[in-house]
Scaffold this motif. Sequence first.
Motif, PDB file in Angstrom:
ATOM      1  N   ARG A 170     -28.259 -51.404 -12.209  1.00  0.00           N
ATOM      2  CA  ARG A 170     -27.874 -52.288 -13.280  1.00  0.00           C
ATOM      3  C   ARG A 170     -28.891 -53.104 -13.752  1.00  0.00           C
ATOM      4  NH1 ARG A 170     -22.392 -54.461 -12.666  1.00  0.00           N
ATOM      5  NH2 ARG A 170     -21.026 -53.249 -11.290  1.00  0.00           N
ATOM      6  N   GLY A 203     -27.074 -44.374 -14.870  1.00  0.00           N
ATOM      7  CA  GLY A 203     -27.331 -43.298 -13.623  1.00  0.00           C
ATOM      8  C   GLY A 203     -28.433 -43.207 -13.223  1.00  0.00           C
ATOM      9  N   MET A 237     -24.477 -50.043 -16.547  1.00  0.00           N
ATOM     10  CA  MET A 237     -24.633 -49.169 -15.457  1.00  0.00           C
ATOM     11  C   MET A 237     -25.543 -47.642 -15.867  1.00  0.00           C
ATOM     12  SD  MET A 237     -20.996 -50.294 -13.408  1.00  0.00           S
ATOM     13  CE  MET A 237     -20.254 -49.951 -15.097  1.00  0.00           C
ATOM     14  N   SER A 253     -27.675 -42.935  -7.904  1.00  0.00           N
ATOM     15  CA  SER A 253     -26.763 -44.011  -7.700  1.00  0.00           C
ATOM     16  C   SER A 253     -26.841 -44.711  -9.008  1.00  0.00           C
ATOM     17  CB  SER A 253     -27.240 -45.057  -6.915  1.00  0.00           C
ATOM     18  OG  SER A 253     -28.460 -45.741  -7.261  1.00  0.00           O
ATOM     19  N   GLN A 254     -26.060 -45.709  -9.516  1.00  0.00           N
ATOM     20  CA  GLN A 254     -26.224 -46.566 -10.429  1.00  0.00           C
ATOM     21  C   GLN A 254     -27.389 -47.613 -10.273  1.00  0.00           C
ATOM     22  OE1 GLN A 254     -23.637 -46.750  -8.723  1.00  0.00           O
ATOM     23  NE2 GLN A 254     -23.955 -48.984  -7.671  1.00  0.00           N
ATOM     24  N   ASN A 310     -22.892 -45.506 -18.095  1.00  0.00           N
ATOM     25  CA  ASN A 310     -21.534 -45.643 -17.630  1.00  0.00           C
ATOM     26  C   ASN A 310     -21.727 -44.925 -16.222  1.00  0.00           C
ATOM     27  OD1 ASN A 310     -20.735 -47.776 -19.024  1.00  0.00           O
ATOM     28  ND2 ASN A 310     -20.023 -46.232 -20.587  1.00  0.00           N
ATOM     29  N   VAL A 311     -22.517 -44.915 -15.383  1.00  0.00           N
ATOM     30  CA  VAL A 311     -22.491 -44.383 -13.997  1.00  0.00           C
ATOM     31  C   VAL A 311     -22.157 -45.420 -12.819  1.00  0.00           C
ATOM     32  CG1 VAL A 311     -23.630 -43.174 -12.216  1.00  0.00           C
ATOM     33  CG2 VAL A 311     -23.702 -42.428 -14.695  1.00  0.00           C
ATOM     34  N   HIS A 312     -21.324 -45.114 -12.033  1.00  0.00           N
ATOM     35  CA  HIS A 312     -20.931 -46.218 -11.054  1.00  0.00           C
ATOM     36  C   HIS A 312     -20.511 -45.329  -9.815  1.00  0.00           C
ATOM     37  CE1 HIS A 312     -20.530 -50.123  -9.156  1.00  0.00           C
ATOM     38  NE2 HIS A 312     -19.310 -49.939  -9.098  1.00  0.00           N
TER      39      HIS A 312
END
Length: 556
Positions: free
Chosen positions: A409, A426, A424, A406-407, A67-69
């Motif tokens: 996906r 990281g 997402m 960055s993320q 859960n990185v965006h």
Amino acid sequence: MSLKNVLFWIVALMMLTLAGCKDDDITPNGEEPEPEPEPTEWSIPTYADDYSPIAAWSLRNQWNLANVHDPSVAYYNGYYYMYGTDASYGNEHEGHGHFQGKRSRDLVNWDWVGGPFYDDPAWVADSLNAIRSRMGLETIPENEINYGYWAPVVRRVNVDGQEILRMYYSIIIDNYIETGKANTPANFDGSWVERAFIGVCESTDPAGAVWVDKGFVTTSSSDRGLDYSRSGTNDWSAYFYYNAIDPTYIVTPEGKHFLIHGSWHSGFALLEVDAATGKPLNTLGEPYADSASELVQRYGLRVGTRTASSRWQGSEAPEIIYKDGYYYLFMAYDGLDVPYNTRVVRSENIEGPYLDITGRNFTNGRGDSYPIVTHPYKFNLHHGWVGIAHCAIFQEEGSGDWFYMSQGRLPANVNGNPYSNALMMGHVRRIVWCPASIDEPDNLWPLALPQRYAAVPDDEPITSDLLVGTWEHMKLEYTYAQQNTAKSLTLNADGTMSGALSGSWSYDEAKKQLTLGNVIVCVEREVDWEASPRKVTLVYAGTEKSLNGTYWGKKK
């Protein structure tokens, strides 16, 4: 014992005591730092790419880099702190505050930390409705304003002798301008969607999620006066010239502080801010004007645009650093779900012009810029990654090495999950600085490595004989919403190569530079995250100024 001897031993003990009280043992806040963890034996990271089994909010302490965006990273008091856009798989973050973060000591293992806000900052509604009132529009009741929390940037800065974390954050308003109604197809009223705002907050205790909000910095601004009409939902000509999202922040070698921000619309704005307050140096005035030339005098110089004539140009998320006489401006291209990819340009002046590796002028909108730093990709025996952009670029404390975060996906339907593209993860990657061509060995450009960072011990030299064998070789080239794929490349002991490339190869062990034909790539050790089980391997990244792409490789 004589009095003289007694005095000698008292002074000696005092000196020993004082020697143990070095400034290094005190944090910038005057507090004792958290104790360093005991060193542990290095091991390969085991956290899974598909984190859907632990996506629940109650399991957030197991998320690591899940859960990185749109991340931003800064080092403070022994940790790397990361904050990003409010986003999570299944919207698990909703109702739990805004801009939640993570922190790490080693850039590999990350723990969840709280963010700056639980409530919507009151200044946003006040600023929005004050602008609307001056435009002759009805106010929007605060409980009907639709907020979105996007893309903060965080930096460690020194203010009056104290080191703090300063965060610029974006809040978008998802209501129509004309009626103030929520942005839904049923409510479309023939106008554009409302503006975004950038605010600033500061902290000396990010571990405790203690932040002081300093409020308004800038807002979306228009060169079309009060004409906010839109011909239809397929009209992409954009009312706003600058979109007040995606800030990046830099302190120049001369000590000046600048924001660069903007997305899609007309390009990136450069805005000087006060070092002490973080607020604009000059009065912004009304966020609309009758011409672009009038607007940019107040709301910032345009330093970059993908297409000068376009109001919907598919570039966003500027990130700027300074290194060896150049300002490097990284940016994201295209939509964020699959096609997202990263480019970089540079300038000797903060105001530009920013040129790509071929000399194309990004400031004037002279077409797509190269090199490609990241792009959707797929190595063999793995589903690969898409949506890899909107990056943070930062240095490792101590070594000064540069990193890209960055993320990434997952593609759709991974493991039978139709929503896997909303996962997402990281990605932290080392940056290598590689020559633009064989004839320009000192003209170095930043590229991300093809494998994520795992802090692999680098205690043995990478010698020429270790390169002999079979590699997965990939040319990262711009293919909209398509993953680049790998082909087999063999480096033979006699200096020839076959498969994906032909001709000869050579290696400079001192520089860790491998020459493949006419392209120089930089070689490092990393973990092969696609292997099962994961293992240490060799990787490379490099480009050539006329390649319009980047070489990535991983040894099998």
